[in-house]
Structure formats: C-alpha cells, structure tokens
Design a protein around this motif. Structure first.
Motif, PDB file in Angstrom:
ATOM      1  N   THR A  48      12.916 -25.902  41.519  1.00 38.10           N
ATOM      2  CA  THR A  48      11.605 -25.424  41.946  1.00 38.10           C
ATOM      3  C   THR A  48      10.860 -24.701  40.830  1.00 38.10           C
ATOM      4  O   THR A  48      11.452 -23.985  40.026  1.00 38.10           O
ATOM      5  CB  THR A  48      11.684 -24.454  43.150  1.00 38.10           C
ATOM      6  OG1 THR A  48      12.832 -23.639  42.991  1.00 38.10           O
ATOM      7  CG2 THR A  48      11.721 -25.153  44.457  1.00 38.10           C
TER       8      THR A  48
ATOM      9  N   ARG B 282      19.571 -37.115  31.338  1.00 43.86           N
ATOM     10  CA  ARG B 282      19.177 -35.780  31.768  1.00 43.86           C
ATOM     11  C   ARG B 282      19.001 -34.895  30.527  1.00 43.86           C
ATOM     12  O   ARG B 282      19.868 -34.880  29.658  1.00 43.86           O
ATOM     13  CB  ARG B 282      20.248 -35.215  32.686  1.00 43.86           C
ATOM     14  CG  ARG B 282      19.806 -33.960  33.382  1.00 43.86           C
ATOM     15  CD  ARG B 282      20.887 -33.437  34.264  1.00 43.86           C
ATOM     16  NE  ARG B 282      20.938 -34.128  35.550  1.00 43.86           N
ATOM     17  CZ  ARG B 282      21.654 -33.669  36.570  1.00 43.86           C
ATOM     18  NH1 ARG B 282      22.370 -32.580  36.443  1.00 43.86           N
ATOM     19  NH2 ARG B 282      21.662 -34.308  37.715  1.00 43.86           N
TER      20      ARG B 282
ATOM     21  N   SER C  61       6.396 -27.882  41.741  1.00 44.72           N
ATOM     22  CA  SER C  61       7.379 -28.951  41.610  1.00 44.72           C
ATOM     23  C   SER C  61       7.094 -30.068  42.593  1.00 44.72           C
ATOM     24  O   SER C  61       6.701 -29.820  43.737  1.00 44.72           O
ATOM     25  CB  SER C  61       8.788 -28.393  41.810  1.00 44.72           C
ATOM     26  OG  SER C  61       8.777 -27.231  42.601  1.00 44.72           O
ATOM     27  N   GLY C  62       7.252 -31.301  42.096  1.00 40.54           N
ATOM     28  CA  GLY C  62       7.048 -32.463  42.957  1.00 40.54           C
ATOM     29  C   GLY C  62       5.594 -32.890  43.059  1.00 40.54           C
ATOM     30  O   GLY C  62       5.286 -33.905  43.680  1.00 40.54           O
TER      31      GLY C  62
ATOM     32  N   ARG D  68       9.656 -36.300  35.854  1.00 44.52           N
ATOM     33  CA  ARG D  68      10.202 -36.078  37.183  1.00 44.52           C
ATOM     34  C   ARG D  68      11.254 -34.963  37.129  1.00 44.52           C
ATOM     35  O   ARG D  68      12.023 -34.877  36.175  1.00 44.52           O
ATOM     36  CB  ARG D  68      10.848 -37.374  37.647  1.00 44.52           C
ATOM     37  CG  ARG D  68      10.937 -37.487  39.145  1.00 44.52           C
ATOM     38  CD  ARG D  68      11.796 -38.656  39.429  1.00 44.52           C
ATOM     39  NE  ARG D  68      10.994 -39.878  39.486  1.00 44.52           N
ATOM     40  CZ  ARG D  68      10.813 -40.528  40.621  1.00 44.52           C
ATOM     41  NH1 ARG D  68      11.364 -40.096  41.728  1.00 44.52           N
ATOM     42  NH2 ARG D  68      10.113 -41.634  40.645  1.00 44.52           N
ATOM     43  N   THR D  69      11.233 -34.113  38.142  1.00 41.42           N
ATOM     44  CA  THR D  69      12.134 -32.951  38.108  1.00 41.42           C
ATOM     45  C   THR D  69      12.870 -32.749  39.428  1.00 41.42           C
ATOM     46  O   THR D  69      12.466 -33.272  40.466  1.00 41.42           O
ATOM     47  CB  THR D  69      11.325 -31.653  37.858  1.00 41.42           C
ATOM     48  OG1 THR D  69      10.367 -31.513  38.908  1.00 41.42           O
ATOM     49  CG2 THR D  69      10.636 -31.653  36.530  1.00 41.42           C
ATOM     50  N   ARG D  70      13.923 -31.952  39.346  1.00 38.58           N
ATOM     51  CA  ARG D  70      14.541 -31.356  40.529  1.00 38.58           C
ATOM     52  C   ARG D  70      14.549 -29.856  40.308  1.00 38.58           C
ATOM     53  O   ARG D  70      14.495 -29.398  39.172  1.00 38.58           O
ATOM     54  CB  ARG D  70      15.972 -31.867  40.709  1.00 38.58           C
ATOM     55  CG  ARG D  70      16.039 -33.178  41.448  1.00 38.58           C
ATOM     56  CD  ARG D  70      17.402 -33.425  42.074  1.00 38.58           C
ATOM     57  NE  ARG D  70      18.456 -33.588  41.088  1.00 38.58           N
ATOM     58  CZ  ARG D  70      19.439 -32.724  40.895  1.00 38.58           C
ATOM     59  NH1 ARG D  70      19.528 -31.624  41.613  1.00 38.58           N
ATOM     60  NH2 ARG D  70      20.360 -32.943  39.985  1.00 38.58           N
TER      61      ARG D  70
END
Ligand code: ATP
Length: 237
Positions: free
Chosen positions: A58, A17, A67-68, A54-56
């Motif tokens: 918003t 991370r 996002s996403g 890749r993210t978490r």
C-alpha cells in the motif's frame, strides 16, 4: 495533509521482482532522499509511487490510497513525477511544455498565474518561452521538467536523479530551488540522487536502498554520519 506512507511495497517488471517489501514514511512537507547503488531499484520505487509499474502493498498520500490506481489518477491526486532523463517534449516550446503540466486543471487565469509563479523560481524559462525545449541546455531542461511538474500544483514531488549530466554549479542552483519550492509550497519531496552530498543537504530523512530493500534509514545527519554510507556514497573515510 500529504504525508506519504509506503507499506510493504513490492514491484517489478514481468516476473522479475525489483522491490521486496519497501516501507517508509515521509511527513507532510519534508524532503526524503533515496540513496543506493546502480540497479538497487530507486527508479522503480518512484515509478511504483506514480503508478507506472504494477505493485503490491500500500501507498497512501494524506490518507488517500494511491496503490492500484492509474498514473493519470495518481497525477490528479497530486503526485508529480520528474523522470530521469526529464521527459520534456523536445519539439514543443517551453511555454507549451509548462501548460501541458497543468493538464489536470482548468481555468486559464489560474494557469497563467501559476506560470508566473514558475518564472519566479526559474527566471531563465521566461526568457526562453517560445524556444523549443530540445534547444535548451541540460540545466534549463531540468528546470523546465520541474517547472512542468509544479504546474500540477503537486502535493508530492518525485525527482529522479535531477543532477544527472549537469555541471556542479547548475546542480547546486537546482537543489537550492527545490529547497525553496519545498519550503514555500509545503510540497512533500522524494528525491533519488547519486549526489548524496546534495541530496542529504536538503533532506530531513534518507533511506539507503540495496537490491530492492531499505537497508538503512535515518535523519540526513544520521545517514551522513554512517561509516558505510560515507565510504560508498560520500567518497571519504
Ligand atoms: P540506477 O541508479 O542505475 O538508475 P536504480 O536504482 O534506479 O538504478 P532501477 O532502474 O529501478 O534501479 O532498476 C532496478 C532493476 O530493475 C535493474 O535490475 C533493472 O535492470 C531492472 N529494470 C529496470 N527497468 C526495467 C524494465 N523496464 N524492464 C525490466 N527490468 C527493468
């Protein structure tokens, strides 16, 4: 409207991370500078905004969620990313590189008029149209990379270390042009930059990122006045 809102953004590579809950907002038409030491996650932050990691959390631009989504979709939603190292296609001509920047758009007349717009910012590119991008000087390549990004008519422009490897005079000229683009097109800009003097010179807001967290935020004046920033990034006091 193209206000950028980043909330609790977490990103990394595999199990590693890199960003740990980054949160900031850039108002429509403002320039935001991201400062920080090597390895802090600045490049990863820009990659997260353009969908390349890749993210978490918003990310929204003008209320639309980014996002996403895939890099291609994010580009179509108006985000242009000029990566560190520029990402121009070296064997292709300057003109072909610029036209590729308009990949999400149609209408030759419109693209042609956009090319003219790019030449007003970067007149040198017009004199190099048929030249391979790889034969340009470092400064010209950076101009080409930004010109190509502008062909997308971005609402949000992400610039990663635009001054890298450039002579001070060329860098100052480049930042002057970025400021003009921001002023004339109302493009929101996030710039990651080692040269804190220059970045703070064109930014309204700035954030200092350390080990994947924002440790200091403020107006460019506030950040410039900070004792720690002055010592670490501005080279005085
Ligand atoms: P610099 O100013 O040196 O470019 P930075 O602040 O932009 O640094 P990043 O490039 O985002 O930092 O890197 C943050 C961390 O993520 C570093 O520890 C780096 O080693 C790691 N990292 C970057 N890219 C990858 C990758 N593709 N795979 C695995 N780890 C990576």
């Amino acid at each position: 409207m193209s206000e950028l809102v980043v909330d609790d953004l977490v990103a990394g590579y595999g199990d590693a991370r890199v960003l740990h809950g980054v949160r900031f907002t850039v108002k429509q038409g403002e320039v935001c500078a991201i400062l920080g030491p090597n390895g802090a996650g600045k490049t990863t932050l820009l990659r997260a905004l353009s969908g390349m990691v890749r993210t978490r959390g918003t990310v929204t631009l003008g209320g639309t969620e980014l996002s996403g989504r895939s890099p291609d979709t994010i580009a179509r939603l108006g985000v242009a990313h000029v990566p560190e190292g520029r990402g121009t296609f070296m064997p292709l001509t300057v003109e072909d590189n610029l036209r590729l920047g308009a990949f999400v758009r149609r209408g030759r007349a419109e693209v042609d008029s956009d090319l003219d717009r790019i030449y007003t910012y970067f007149p040198v590119l017009k004199t190099r149209l048929k030249q391979a991008a790889g034969s340009l000087s470092g400064g010209e390549q950076q101009m080409l990379a930004i010109g190509r990004a502008l062909m997308l008519r971005p609402r949000l422009l992400l610039l990663d270390e635009p001054s890298l490897g450039l002579a001070p005079l060329v860098t100052r000229e480049l930042f002057r042009i970025v400021q003009a683009i921001n002023a004339e097109e109302q493009t929101t800009v996030v710039v990651v930059e080692q040269n804190a003097h220059l970045a703070l010179g064109i930014a309204q807001q700035a954030h200092v990122l350390e080990t994947g967290r924002i440790v200091l935020s403020g107006t460019a004046e506030e950040i410039r006045a900070d004792e720690q920033v002055a010592q670490s990034y501005l080279g005085y006091r």
